[in-house]
Design a protein around this motif. Structure first.
Motif, PDB file in Angstrom:
ATOM      1  N   ALA A 447     -18.192  -7.149  -5.022  1.00  0.00           N
ATOM      2  CA  ALA A 447     -19.265  -6.647  -4.163  1.00  0.00           C
ATOM      3  C   ALA A 447     -19.226  -5.132  -4.010  1.00  0.00           C
ATOM      4  O   ALA A 447     -20.068  -4.559  -3.315  1.00  0.00           O
ATOM      5  CB  ALA A 447     -19.180  -7.307  -2.786  1.00  0.00           C
ATOM      6  N   GLY A 448     -18.258  -4.486  -4.643  1.00  0.00           N
ATOM      7  CA  GLY A 448     -18.178  -3.037  -4.580  1.00  0.00           C
ATOM      8  C   GLY A 448     -17.379  -2.497  -3.417  1.00  0.00           C
ATOM      9  O   GLY A 448     -17.517  -1.323  -3.053  1.00  0.00           O
ATOM     10  N   VAL A 449     -16.530  -3.339  -2.834  1.00  0.00           N
ATOM     11  CA  VAL A 449     -15.652  -2.899  -1.741  1.00  0.00           C
ATOM     12  C   VAL A 449     -14.225  -2.874  -2.294  1.00  0.00           C
ATOM     13  O   VAL A 449     -13.597  -3.930  -2.439  1.00  0.00           O
ATOM     14  CB  VAL A 449     -15.753  -3.843  -0.527  1.00  0.00           C
ATOM     15  CG1 VAL A 449     -14.859  -3.343   0.606  1.00  0.00           C
ATOM     16  CG2 VAL A 449     -17.196  -3.956  -0.049  1.00  0.00           C
ATOM     17  N   PRO A 450     -13.694  -1.711  -2.624  1.00  0.00           N
ATOM     18  CA  PRO A 450     -12.392  -1.663  -3.301  1.00  0.00           C
ATOM     19  C   PRO A 450     -11.237  -2.071  -2.394  1.00  0.00           C
ATOM     20  O   PRO A 450     -11.232  -1.780  -1.199  1.00  0.00           O
ATOM     21  CB  PRO A 450     -12.267  -0.194  -3.724  1.00  0.00           C
ATOM     22  CG  PRO A 450     -13.168   0.554  -2.792  1.00  0.00           C
ATOM     23  CD  PRO A 450     -14.295  -0.375  -2.470  1.00  0.00           C
ATOM     24  N   VAL A 451     -10.266  -2.762  -2.997  1.00  0.00           N
ATOM     25  CA  VAL A 451      -9.028  -3.140  -2.327  1.00  0.00           C
ATOM     26  C   VAL A 451      -7.907  -2.369  -3.019  1.00  0.00           C
ATOM     27  O   VAL A 451      -7.546  -2.660  -4.152  1.00  0.00           O
ATOM     28  CB  VAL A 451      -8.779  -4.659  -2.411  1.00  0.00           C
ATOM     29  CG1 VAL A 451      -7.464  -5.015  -1.724  1.00  0.00           C
ATOM     30  CG2 VAL A 451      -9.939  -5.432  -1.799  1.00  0.00           C
ATOM     31  N   HIS A 452      -7.370  -1.366  -2.333  1.00  0.00           N
ATOM     32  CA  HIS A 452      -6.370  -0.492  -2.952  1.00  0.00           C
ATOM     33  C   HIS A 452      -4.981  -1.109  -2.956  1.00  0.00           C
ATOM     34  O   HIS A 452      -4.232  -0.955  -3.912  1.00  0.00           O
ATOM     35  CB  HIS A 452      -6.326   0.851  -2.217  1.00  0.00           C
ATOM     36  CG  HIS A 452      -7.621   1.585  -2.213  1.00  0.00           C
ATOM     37  ND1 HIS A 452      -8.428   1.687  -3.330  1.00  0.00           N
ATOM     38  CD2 HIS A 452      -8.277   2.245  -1.215  1.00  0.00           C
ATOM     39  CE1 HIS A 452      -9.512   2.391  -3.033  1.00  0.00           C
ATOM     40  NE2 HIS A 452      -9.453   2.730  -1.765  1.00  0.00           N
ATOM     41  N   ASP A 453      -4.614  -1.775  -1.874  1.00  0.00           N
ATOM     42  CA  ASP A 453      -3.289  -2.386  -1.812  1.00  0.00           C
ATOM     43  C   ASP A 453      -3.328  -3.538  -0.820  1.00  0.00           C
ATOM     44  O   ASP A 453      -4.319  -3.739  -0.107  1.00  0.00           O
ATOM     45  CB  ASP A 453      -2.195  -1.376  -1.462  1.00  0.00           C
ATOM     46  CG  ASP A 453      -2.447  -0.636  -0.154  1.00  0.00           C
ATOM     47  OD1 ASP A 453      -2.964  -1.255   0.796  1.00  0.00           O
ATOM     48  OD2 ASP A 453      -2.117   0.562  -0.076  1.00  0.00           O
ATOM     49  N   LEU A 454      -2.251  -4.314  -0.806  1.00  0.00           N
ATOM     50  CA  LEU A 454      -2.189  -5.510   0.027  1.00  0.00           C
ATOM     51  C   LEU A 454      -0.873  -5.528   0.791  1.00  0.00           C
ATOM     52  O   LEU A 454       0.203  -5.382   0.208  1.00  0.00           O
ATOM     53  CB  LEU A 454      -2.309  -6.770  -0.835  1.00  0.00           C
ATOM     54  CG  LEU A 454      -2.395  -8.109  -0.098  1.00  0.00           C
ATOM     55  CD1 LEU A 454      -3.666  -8.186   0.725  1.00  0.00           C
ATOM     56  CD2 LEU A 454      -2.366  -9.265  -1.094  1.00  0.00           C
TER      57      LEU A 454
END
Length: 567
Positions: A447-454
């Protein structure tokens, strides 16, 4: 009762300012005393709820409850204030006068009908035997027909707020639950002066005045762009529901980290804290934990993994992400969009299998070694190649929260043979929950929402076998929160902000939060092998969950019909 060992403890000086965080969970409440300067946890205490989750019959009553009901007793929550808070102060060895702020965190949507002065209707004598007068726990799923009606009407009318929730509203949230009360017990509905989230109700108990927080209003009440869903919308659901927002919800909303008020004399006597101590605005357990984890900046996803999992993340991107529990401006920290997703069953699934389906010899080995059944089951397959068990499971034993938002779904296990061992089933269930998290992460990124880390917090932080599988399935390193009481510490951090000890949640998080030095890193070969299993998971996920078959829904209907009248 044993409690997690306090983290980051260093020399504490008499007179150092501390904050108290109180976390109200599903089965217990816990309190922690945290030093404001550096986040050192000085004392903790846990108080189990006397009644836990009420699912079969009302307490001290013969009144039985329908399937999918999950209630709680508000007195259990008050007892956390009376017992856990004083015990945590004693454990910390601090003078109550050193406490400069109090913060709370609560499960959500746990909501209840109350009188104008905040008394739960279940404590008003004529209504005590009425199930709908009691607080509905987050995992109360009996309002699924009402949620279906909300979704159908919102889609038909093109309600502008619907895309903010991935296109579907959950039966776990307050509109569906309140509509169920109106339809099934209109007398209780009309007697309720207010319909309130427990996150705000507990602050009412502490401060003596009603407040409402932007987090639960947005995620659990569909408050968007400065307003609730319209009167016309509510009225189209049910004519007597038209004024639901105006009569039972409307109240000025407070930002997270703000001061809700100060401790009343009654609350001070109950908790052992001084009257007049600042209390932070109410908050949700998952969202408050971002401050502990240092994930308040955009793109840093936090997974709070316990009986269920909540995935929360801030972003400066506003996009429609399918199956989200919501996206709310200021829902985690003021000024940015806070996203929430989740899985309704994780640790609950592991516990169900370990307690009810692990063979007696596994339990015996666990007793002999002084370890858990989970550890024994995990050891049996720890060195097995990925896919050696030939199994794929769907992690829907408590329904699906994200990305399908359908709590009438149920678990699936494919690939069983007569050679399948219990430990292999256990591993497949752990893998299924990891695949569920990967599905959520991929939905964000598509959806274009970046997830950089968890980052991971909660009870699974100390389950190495679970973390290893998650890292391999996700193909990402996992950061681990230091504290074993991350929600309570997050509440204390908000309490410190409300007291003015730090300028905002970001600064308080930097000073008082913390993660472990080492990450759990993926193995590239295992990650590649898991790609194929995840593809099979997705195939089953879409078949059973996106219209390939209605078999799971039909089985649920058959079960509920068979149980009706036979509790």
């Amino acid at each position: 009762m044993p409690v997690p060992t306090p983290q980051n403890v260093s020399a504490h000086k008499p007179g150092d300012a501390v904050a108290v965080g109180i976390d109200f969970g599903t089965l217990s409440g816990r309190a922690v005393v945290v030093r404001v300067s550096d986040g050192a946890e000085l004392g903790t205490a846990v108080h189990p709820y006397r009644h836990g989750v009420i699912t079969d019959r009302l307490p001290d009553s013969s009144v039985t409850l329908p399937a999918e009901t999950a209630l709680q007793d508000p007195e259990d929550h008050r007892q956390v204030l009376s017992r856990a808070v004083p015990a945590a102060l004693r454990d910390a060895g601090v003078d109550p006068g050193q406490v400069i702020g109090v913060g709370t965190a609560f499960t959500a949507s746990t909501c209840m009908p109350v009188t104008a002065d905040g008394v739960p209707l279940c404590e008003v004598a004529p209504y005590t035997p009425r199930p709908h007068a009691w607080p509905k726990l987050w995992r109360h799923h009996a309002a699924q027909p009402e949620a279906d009606a909300v979704n159908a009407l919102a889609a038909e009318r093109g309600e502008p707020w619907l895309p903010r929730y991935g296109g579907r509203i959950s039966s776990e949230w307050q509109i569906a639950k309140a509509l169920q009360v109106l339809k099934e017990d209109p007398e209780v509905y009309h007697r309720a002066d207010r319909w309130i989230e427990a996150a705000d109700w507990i602050v009412w108990q502490l401060c003596g005045t009603e407040t409402r927080n932007v987090c639960t209003a947005g995620y659990k009440g569909q408050y968007q762009d400065g307003d609730w869903p319209s009167r016309d919308f509510f009225g189209a659901l049910h004519p007597e529901f038209a004024d639901f927002a105006r009569d039972k919800l409307e109240h000025p909303l407070s930002q997270l980290g703000d001061r809700a008020g100060t401790l009343t004399a009654e609350a001070a006597a109950r908790t052992g804290l001084p009257e007049g101590v600042p209390v932070a605005v109410g908050n949700v357990d998952a969202h408050v934990t971002a401050a502990t984890a240092g994930t308040t900046e955009p793109g840093r996803m936090l997974a709070i993994m316990g009986t269920s999992t909540c995935h929360v993340m801030n972003s400066d991107v506003l996009a429609e992400v399918p199956g989200m529990c919501g996206q709310v401006l200021g829902g985690i920290v003021p000024g940015v969009w806070g996203y929430e997703a989740g899985q309704s069953g994780v640790g609950d699934i592991f516990a169900w299998f370990a307690e009810q389906h692990a063979p007696p010899e596994v339990h015996e080995r666990a007793r002999e070694r002084g370890t858990s059944v989970h550890d024994v089951l995990a050891e049996e397959t720890a060195d097995d190649p990925v896919g050696a068990h030939g199994l794929v499971a769907l992690d829907w034993h408590s329904g699906n929260r994200s990305v399908l938002v359908d709590h009438d779904l149920s678990g699936v296990l494919a690939g069983l043979t007569l050679a399948t061992r219990p430990a292999e089933i256990y591993r497949a269930l752990v893998e299924a929950t990891a695949f569920g998290t990967r599905t959520i992460v991929e939905a964000f990124e598509k959806a274009g929402v970046p997830v950089h880390d968890l980052t991971v917090a909660g009870g699974m932080v100390d389950r190495p076998h679970v973390l290893r599988i998650y890292a391999d399935v996700l193909g990402r390193p996992l950061r681990l929160v230091s504290s074993g009481l991350a929600c309570a510490v997050g509440a204390a951090i908000h309490g410190a902000v409300a007291a003015g000890a730090h300028r905002d949640i970001h600064a308080a998080s930097a000073a008082m939060g913390g993660v472990r030095e080492h990450t759990v890193d993926p193995d590239p070969e295992r990650t590649a092998a898991y790609d194929e299993l995840h593809a099979l998971y997705t195939e089953l996920h879409d078949h059973f969950g996106r219209g390939g078959t209605r078999s799971l829904h039909r089985l649920r209907d058959i079960r509920n019909a068979a149980r009706k009248g036979n509790p």
